[in-house]
Every structure is written in C-alpha cells, then in structure tokens.
Design a protein around this motif. Structure first.
Motif, PDB file in Angstrom:
ATOM      1  N   ILE A   1       0.849  -1.181   0.000  1.00  0.00           N
ATOM      2  CA  ILE A   1       0.000   0.000   0.000  1.00  0.00           C
ATOM      3  C   ILE A   1       0.890   1.238   0.000  1.00  0.00           C
ATOM      4  O   ILE A   1       1.934   1.260   0.675  1.00  0.00           O
ATOM      5  CB  ILE A   1      -0.934   0.009   1.230  1.00  0.00           C
ATOM      6  CG1 ILE A   1      -1.875   1.226   1.202  1.00  0.00           C
ATOM      7  CG2 ILE A   1      -0.159  -0.021   2.534  1.00  0.00           C
ATOM      8  CD1 ILE A   1      -2.947   1.203   2.289  1.00  0.00           C
ATOM      9  N   LYS A   2       0.490   2.248  -0.774  1.00  0.00           N
ATOM     10  CA  LYS A   2       1.196   3.524  -0.768  1.00  0.00           C
ATOM     11  C   LYS A   2       0.375   4.512   0.057  1.00  0.00           C
ATOM     12  O   LYS A   2      -0.754   4.838  -0.296  1.00  0.00           O
ATOM     13  CB  LYS A   2       1.370   4.045  -2.198  1.00  0.00           C
ATOM     14  CG  LYS A   2       2.296   3.190  -3.049  1.00  0.00           C
ATOM     15  CD  LYS A   2       2.427   3.767  -4.457  1.00  0.00           C
ATOM     16  CE  LYS A   2       3.350   2.903  -5.309  1.00  0.00           C
ATOM     17  NZ  LYS A   2       3.474   3.426  -6.697  1.00  0.00           N
ATOM     18  N   GLU A   3       0.973   4.964   1.157  1.00  0.00           N
ATOM     19  CA  GLU A   3       0.270   5.875   2.054  1.00  0.00           C
ATOM     20  C   GLU A   3       0.935   7.249   2.040  1.00  0.00           C
ATOM     21  O   GLU A   3       2.144   7.353   1.865  1.00  0.00           O
ATOM     22  CB  GLU A   3       0.245   5.303   3.467  1.00  0.00           C
ATOM     23  CG  GLU A   3      -0.429   3.940   3.534  1.00  0.00           C
ATOM     24  CD  GLU A   3      -0.779   3.526   4.941  1.00  0.00           C
ATOM     25  OE1 GLU A   3      -1.606   4.210   5.569  1.00  0.00           O
ATOM     26  OE2 GLU A   3      -0.239   2.522   5.415  1.00  0.00           O
ATOM     27  N   PRO A   4       0.153   8.306   2.276  1.00  0.00           N
ATOM     28  CA  PRO A   4       0.690   9.667   2.175  1.00  0.00           C
ATOM     29  C   PRO A   4       1.373  10.170   3.436  1.00  0.00           C
ATOM     30  O   PRO A   4       1.694  11.348   3.523  1.00  0.00           O
ATOM     31  CB  PRO A   4      -0.565  10.494   1.892  1.00  0.00           C
ATOM     32  CG  PRO A   4      -1.628   9.775   2.627  1.00  0.00           C
ATOM     33  CD  PRO A   4      -1.292   8.311   2.498  1.00  0.00           C
TER      34      PRO A   4
ATOM     35  N   ARG B   1      -6.062   5.957   2.638  1.00  0.00           N
ATOM     36  CA  ARG B   1      -5.695   4.624   2.119  1.00  0.00           C
ATOM     37  C   ARG B   1      -6.354   4.336   0.770  1.00  0.00           C
ATOM     38  O   ARG B   1      -6.384   3.208   0.307  1.00  0.00           O
ATOM     39  CB  ARG B   1      -6.083   3.541   3.121  1.00  0.00           C
ATOM     40  CG  ARG B   1      -5.100   3.400   4.286  1.00  0.00           C
ATOM     41  CD  ARG B   1      -5.367   4.367   5.393  1.00  0.00           C
ATOM     42  NE  ARG B   1      -4.300   4.356   6.395  1.00  0.00           N
ATOM     43  CZ  ARG B   1      -4.432   4.849   7.618  1.00  0.00           C
ATOM     44  NH1 ARG B   1      -5.571   5.414   7.981  1.00  0.00           N
ATOM     45  NH2 ARG B   1      -3.426   4.830   8.463  1.00  0.00           N
ATOM     46  N   LYS B   2      -6.860   5.363   0.112  1.00  0.00           N
ATOM     47  CA  LYS B   2      -7.596   5.193  -1.143  1.00  0.00           C
ATOM     48  C   LYS B   2      -6.739   4.599  -2.257  1.00  0.00           C
ATOM     49  O   LYS B   2      -7.260   3.926  -3.147  1.00  0.00           O
ATOM     50  CB  LYS B   2      -8.163   6.538  -1.602  1.00  0.00           C
ATOM     51  CG  LYS B   2      -7.124   7.622  -1.838  1.00  0.00           C
ATOM     52  CD  LYS B   2      -7.731   8.923  -2.346  1.00  0.00           C
ATOM     53  CE  LYS B   2      -8.197   8.804  -3.774  1.00  0.00           C
ATOM     54  NZ  LYS B   2      -8.634  10.113  -4.339  1.00  0.00           N
ATOM     55  N   SER B   3      -5.419   4.808  -2.214  1.00  0.00           N
ATOM     56  CA  SER B   3      -4.561   4.299  -3.295  1.00  0.00           C
ATOM     57  C   SER B   3      -4.460   2.777  -3.285  1.00  0.00           C
ATOM     58  O   SER B   3      -3.966   2.181  -4.247  1.00  0.00           O
ATOM     59  CB  SER B   3      -3.152   4.893  -3.183  1.00  0.00           C
ATOM     60  OG  SER B   3      -2.503   4.445  -1.997  1.00  0.00           O
ATOM     61  N   TRP B   4      -4.925   2.147  -2.218  1.00  0.00           N
ATOM     62  CA  TRP B   4      -4.875   0.684  -2.109  1.00  0.00           C
ATOM     63  C   TRP B   4      -6.032   0.027  -2.849  1.00  0.00           C
ATOM     64  O   TRP B   4      -6.017  -1.184  -3.071  1.00  0.00           O
ATOM     65  CB  TRP B   4      -4.914   0.300  -0.631  1.00  0.00           C
ATOM     66  CG  TRP B   4      -4.447  -1.080  -0.298  1.00  0.00           C
ATOM     67  CD1 TRP B   4      -3.357  -1.741  -0.781  1.00  0.00           C
ATOM     68  CD2 TRP B   4      -5.064  -1.983   0.641  1.00  0.00           C
ATOM     69  NE1 TRP B   4      -3.245  -2.978  -0.210  1.00  0.00           N
ATOM     70  CE2 TRP B   4      -4.275  -3.145   0.674  1.00  0.00           C
ATOM     71  CE3 TRP B   4      -6.181  -1.895   1.460  1.00  0.00           C
ATOM     72  CZ2 TRP B   4      -4.584  -4.231   1.490  1.00  0.00           C
ATOM     73  CZ3 TRP B   4      -6.491  -2.966   2.275  1.00  0.00           C
ATOM     74  CH2 TRP B   4      -5.712  -4.127   2.295  1.00  0.00           C
TER      75      TRP B   4
ATOM     76  N   SER C   1      -5.675  -3.523  -5.240  1.00  0.00           N
ATOM     77  CA  SER C   1      -6.259  -4.620  -4.464  1.00  0.00           C
ATOM     78  C   SER C   1      -7.331  -5.345  -5.262  1.00  0.00           C
ATOM     79  O   SER C   1      -7.438  -6.584  -5.210  1.00  0.00           O
ATOM     80  CB  SER C   1      -6.855  -4.090  -3.156  1.00  0.00           C
ATOM     81  OG  SER C   1      -5.854  -3.582  -2.311  1.00  0.00           O
TER      82      SER C   1
ATOM     83  N   PHE D   1      -7.892  13.276  -0.148  1.00  0.00           N
ATOM     84  CA  PHE D   1      -7.898  11.829   0.095  1.00  0.00           C
ATOM     85  C   PHE D   1      -9.295  11.410   0.548  1.00  0.00           C
ATOM     86  O   PHE D   1      -9.585  11.317   1.739  1.00  0.00           O
ATOM     87  CB  PHE D   1      -6.835  11.460   1.136  1.00  0.00           C
ATOM     88  CG  PHE D   1      -5.434  11.791   0.715  1.00  0.00           C
ATOM     89  CD1 PHE D   1      -4.722  10.927  -0.097  1.00  0.00           C
ATOM     90  CD2 PHE D   1      -4.847  12.981   1.095  1.00  0.00           C
ATOM     91  CE1 PHE D   1      -3.427  11.226  -0.501  1.00  0.00           C
ATOM     92  CE2 PHE D   1      -3.557  13.301   0.697  1.00  0.00           C
ATOM     93  CZ  PHE D   1      -2.848  12.427  -0.107  1.00  0.00           C
TER      94      PHE D   1
ATOM     95  N   SER E   1     -12.264   3.339   2.748  1.00  0.00           N
ATOM     96  CA  SER E   1     -11.808   2.992   1.399  1.00  0.00           C
ATOM     97  C   SER E   1     -11.796   1.489   1.194  1.00  0.00           C
ATOM     98  O   SER E   1     -11.906   1.012   0.060  1.00  0.00           O
ATOM     99  CB  SER E   1     -10.412   3.574   1.142  1.00  0.00           C
ATOM    100  OG  SER E   1      -9.496   3.139   2.136  1.00  0.00           O
TER     101      SER E   1
ATOM    102  N   ARG F   1      -7.525   0.288  -6.128  1.00  0.00           N
ATOM    103  CA  ARG F   1      -7.391  -0.259  -7.480  1.00  0.00           C
ATOM    104  C   ARG F   1      -6.463  -1.477  -7.546  1.00  0.00           C
ATOM    105  O   ARG F   1      -6.871  -2.525  -8.094  1.00  0.00           O
ATOM    106  CB  ARG F   1      -6.913   0.826  -8.440  1.00  0.00           C
ATOM    107  CG  ARG F   1      -6.772   0.319  -9.883  1.00  0.00           C
ATOM    108  CD  ARG F   1      -6.370   1.424 -10.817  1.00  0.00           C
ATOM    109  NE  ARG F   1      -7.411   2.447 -10.907  1.00  0.00           N
ATOM    110  CZ  ARG F   1      -7.292   3.558 -11.624  1.00  0.00           C
ATOM    111  NH1 ARG F   1      -6.177   3.800 -12.295  1.00  0.00           N
ATOM    112  NH2 ARG F   1      -8.297   4.422 -11.657  1.00  0.00           N
TER     113      ARG F   1
END
Length: 423
Positions: free
Chosen positions: A68-71, A116-119, A123, A111, A147, A121
């Motif tokens: 996961i990429k987190e900000p 955690r929204k980047s996780w 996933s 966000f 998310s 697609r």
C-alpha cells in the motif's frame, strides 16, 4: 466448510481497538464451519502497534498481502507526532497551527474517503485472481478506513459474490468527520460514496443501534447490529488495588472531558481527608491536553497517574485491578451511537463502571441493561457525587463489587455465532 474472504486494513501487529474485532472473529469462525481467508496491506502505517496480538493469530490462517502507498511518509519524517495524531483520528480543535490546519485540509479534500484510497485499485486487480484461485464467493470488508469498502464494491461489480460491509464506526456522522475542513464538494463526495456502499452491499453490519437507524434512512438492505465483545477467558481474577483507583483504559481524546465528574471528585477530595488519601486517577493511553488542563484546574493533579500505551494483555490486568473503571464519551448527538470496544472488557473485568456520556447513549443502555455500573450525562451533579461516595464507602468496607447479568451474549464466541447466522 464455507470460505470467506475478509478484507481489512488493521491486522497484527497493529494495536488499539480497530484490530481486535476481526482478529477475534477469525479466532472463532472455524467453530462454526467457516474458513476465513485474510487480505491485509503488506506495509501499512500503524500509529499504534502491539506485537502481543501476533500471538493470537490462528495457526495456519491463510493471509494474502499487497503493498500500500500511504501519504504519511514524508510528513511522518518531518512532523511525526502531528502525523501520528491525524492518522489515528486524534484531532485537536483548539490552538491548531497553520501546519495542522493545512494537513487536515489536504487529508479531508484530497484523500476521499481516506488516506488509504490508493490501495483500492491494485487490491481489486490482485483479489480478482485470489477469488478464482480460492473458489470464494463471499467477501467481508471492514472499515474504517472506509476505502476498504470501495474494494468490496468493485469486486462486487466484477464477480458473482455476496458482499457484507462491516462498519466498526459510522462514516459521515462520526464526530471527527466534521473536523476535516471539508469543502461542500468533498462533503457531497463522502455522502455519495457512503450511499453507494450501503446500497450495493448485500448485507450490512454495524456496532450500535443508533448507527443502524442512521443507515436505515439510506438503504433498504438488511442491517445487523453485532457489537464488539470480550473473550471469555478475560473474566476477573486479578488482585484489586489497595488504593481507590479510578482507571481509564485507552485514548482519552479531545472533548471527552466531563467537567461535572472532575468537579465531583475534586469536591469529595477537598471535603473528605480519607478519600483524598486513597484516591488515584489512572490513565492508560494518550490523554488530550484539554482534559488534563481541566483536571488540573480542579486541583486533581496530585492524584493523576498517566501510564501511556501498554500491551492489550497489560490493559486487561489494569482493568481487573481497578476499583472503578471510567468510560467517557463526548457530549453530542453524533456520539450517541459510539460504543467503545473497551466497554465489553470492562464488563468482563467485573469492576464497577462509571460512565459519563451523551443522553440516549447506546453504551449507557448496555451498562444499565447488564447492571455493570452507573451512567450519567454531562449535566449530572449531586447524584454523581453520591454514587462515587457510596462506592468509596463500599471500597473501605471491602464490599465493592459487581453482580452483572446477561453479559455472556457479548462474548466473542457468541458474537461470532451471530455473524455466521448473518452470513
């Protein structure tokens, strides 16, 4: 045996209450012929960690992980305390710096629904193969972070499956949501996503009757209330303190600050020398500055002991040793449906619960229903003082205890049976 895919952000070594709900469900699902398969982040940002939870993960449990990429990376390096507070939902509303205001505005408006929204697609792509590989046709998503529910929504669109959305907390009606400095467009986006999840999920699980009533205005899908609970082996057993210890276990965040309670304790301490000698106010976890400031104004500083975060096992021991267990909630309509997870462990500790929260509080109703303590609102005065004095008298006489009723239905195993029935 039925296979179920559980999608969650919080998993050991994460600490705090968010991880415990599904860790405990997973522990008992096999007893009811359900085989859980877990999906969790590979490299999450957990503001609180408790490695002792790793010992509770069932042996042989199949867990899939994806990065996961987190900000929170760069801000965490530059401003670790502020970043950890915001990522864990601790939002100070007073004396915010320009930096804190900026971080909140970015968090709330860039966000959506959360950081955690980047996780979502990656996933969905990853889990599409897992569903086929494991021959799974039932999934459960649990939020916050909400998310995670968007992963379930997209999988539902791609596959013929049954989707249960579990809400450990509300979405747009939770108290801190109003502190995110949202634009009108961002608020509408949150509401649209909330309605989409509630309308597209096959079944919904919530943790309080109030949240169920709120969601029933947004969807006609079946909604079950399955609260948090306690493990049956937690019940009592520790030697209680020799002092009159009033303990609060867990984070005591901004706004959970009943001045009437601090005044009642302060008045008794000023008037009663024996009470003053025996009194101890113990706080396990983070305590917000506004709460501390209020206690100090009421001259309670000499009795305050702050222990900071401890392992879950140590927290359980502290609960069982306390003379009284303190349960506090913000006094607002938005918090009526908040039932802290620690309530059920308080009940299992079999020590009197002193609760102060909003009127029509779901947690208060459970305490009264089970005879596990006394519940007050922020306007209570003399009655609050009288109850504390009566409990102190019983403490001195060695008779301070709880005779509870019907708490067994809140055991983790009994709650897992409810979950399986809902499946």
């Amino acid at each position: 045996m039925k296979k179920v895919l559980i999608i969650t952000y919080y998993w050991p070594p994460a600490g705090g209450p968010g991880v415990q709900r599904w860790l405990k469900f997973v522990k008992y699902l096999h007893d009811f012929d359900v085989d859980p398969v877990l999906y969790v982040p590979e490299n999450p940002h957990y503001p609180i960690q408790d490695s002792s939870f790793l010992n509770e993960v069932p042996e042989g449990l199949k867990i899939y992980r994806y990065p996961i990429k987190e900000p929170y990376g760069l801000p965490g390096l530059l401003f670790p305390k502020k970043t950890n507070r915001i990522s864990s939902g601790i939002i100070q509303t007073k004396n915010q710096t320009i930096l804190e205001k900026s971080m909140l505005w970015i968090r709330g408006n860039f966000f959506i629904p959360d950081a955690r929204k980047s996780w979502v697609r990656p996933s969905v792509n990853f889990l599409s193969d897992i569903l086929d590989k494991e021959n799974i046709n039932t999934i459960i998503t649990t939020g916050p972070p909400h998310s995670v529910h968007l992963i379930g929504n997209r999988l539902k669109q791609r596959h013929d499956l049954t989707w249960l959305a579990d809400f450990r907390d509300p979405w747009t009606s939770i108290g801190y949501h109003q502190k995110l400095r949202l634009t009108k467009a961002s608020q509408r986006k949150h509401e649209e996503l909330e309605r989409m999840v509630l309308q597209n999920a096959d079944k919904i699980i919530v943790t309080s009757p109030t949240t169920k009533k709120e969601f029933e205005q947004l969807t006609d899908k079946p909604i079950a209330v399955i609260t948090n609970g306690y493990d049956s082996d937690y019940e009592g057993g520790a030697n209680v303190d020799s002092q009159f210890t009033i303990s609060h276990i867990g984070s005591l965040l901004t706004g959970r600050n009943p001045k009437n309670l601090w005044k009642a304790i302060s008045d008794i301490a000023r008037e009663n020398e024996v009470f003053r000698t025996d009194l101890r106010l113990e706080f396990i976890g983070v305590v917000a500055q506004d709460v501390l400031d209020t206690m100090y104004r009421f001259e309670l500083g000499p009795y305050v002991k702050i222990k900071g975060y401890v392992s879950h096992a140590e927290a359980l021991r502290r609960q069982q040793r306390a003379q009284l267990l303190l349960l506090l909630e913000i006094d607002s309509r938005e918090t009526q449906g908040i039932i802290p997870g620690k309530l059920f462990e308080y009940m299992a500790a079999r020590r009197p619960i002193l609760a102060v929260g909003p009127k029509k509080w779901d947690a208060g109703a459970i305490i009264e229903e089970t005879d596990t303590g006394k519940v007050f609102d922020y306007a209570s005065g003399d009655e609050l003082k009288e109850v504390i004095l009566s409990w102190f008298k019983a403490f001195k006489e060695g008779t301070l205890h709880v005779v509870s009723k019907d708490i067994e239905k809140y055991s983790r195993r009994a709650l897992t049976k409810q979950l399986v029935n809902h499946l």
